[in-house]
Design a protein around this motif. Structure first.
Motif, PDB file in Angstrom:
ATOM      1  N   ARG A  29      34.816  83.385 -23.605  1.00 14.87           N
ATOM      2  CA  ARG A  29      35.243  82.003 -23.799  1.00 14.87           C
ATOM      3  C   ARG A  29      34.110  81.268 -24.499  1.00 14.87           C
ATOM      4  N   LEU A  30      34.412  80.687 -25.646  1.00 15.79           N
ATOM      5  CA  LEU A  30      33.402  79.973 -26.419  1.00 15.79           C
ATOM      6  C   LEU A  30      33.156  78.596 -25.801  1.00 15.79           C
ATOM      7  N   LYS A  31      31.895  78.291 -25.550  1.00 12.20           N
ATOM      8  CA  LYS A  31      31.539  77.034 -24.899  1.00 12.20           C
ATOM      9  C   LYS A  31      31.297  75.900 -25.885  1.00 12.20           C
ATOM     10  N   THR A  32      31.077  76.219 -27.145  1.00  5.37           N
ATOM     11  CA  THR A  32      30.764  75.197 -28.134  1.00  5.37           C
ATOM     12  C   THR A  32      31.788  75.200 -29.260  1.00  5.37           C
ATOM     13  N   VAL A  33      31.709  74.182 -30.098  1.00  6.43           N
ATOM     14  CA  VAL A  33      32.600  74.080 -31.250  1.00  6.43           C
ATOM     15  C   VAL A  33      32.351  75.280 -32.165  1.00  6.43           C
ATOM     16  N   THR A  34      33.418  75.885 -32.613  1.00  6.80           N
ATOM     17  CA  THR A  34      33.315  77.087 -33.438  1.00  6.80           C
ATOM     18  C   THR A  34      33.216  76.721 -34.905  1.00  6.80           C
ATOM     19  N   TYR A  35      32.153  77.175 -35.559  1.00  8.71           N
ATOM     20  CA  TYR A  35      31.975  76.923 -36.980  1.00  8.71           C
ATOM     21  C   TYR A  35      33.070  77.627 -37.771  1.00  8.71           C
TER      22      TYR A  35
END
Length: 85
Positions: A29-35
């Motif tokens: 699960r990605l915790k930050t905004v995805t580039y």
């Protein structure tokens, strides 16, 4: 910049990853905004605007600049004297 913006846990993107075809996938699960996603520029700009609105009492000049003189990822502003900058 994007990696500095945390996403609320309920809104996080889930990725299934496996290195070999026969392996079971691992869930991340990605915790930050995805580039690279379409919403990334909007989210970055929106976070800056919200911070400017939240901190207007502590940083009135910076808040004014962020709310009125930012376009995309550029800040175009000025002052009549060096002391204000």
């Amino acid at each position: 910049m994007f990696l500095q913006i945390l996403i609320e846990p309920s809104q996080r993107v889930r990725i299934l990853w496996k290195t070999k075809e026969e392996e079971e996938p691992v869930s991340y699960r990605l915790k930050t905004v995805t580039y690279g996603t379409k919403c990334t520029p909007f989210l970055a700009t929106r976070v800056l605007r919200q911070l400017a609105m939240d901190e207007v009492k502590n940083f009135p000049l910076a808040s004014e600049v962020v709310l009125s003189d930012v376009y995309m990822d550029d800040i175009v502003t000025g002052s009549q004297d060096l002391g204000t900058l």
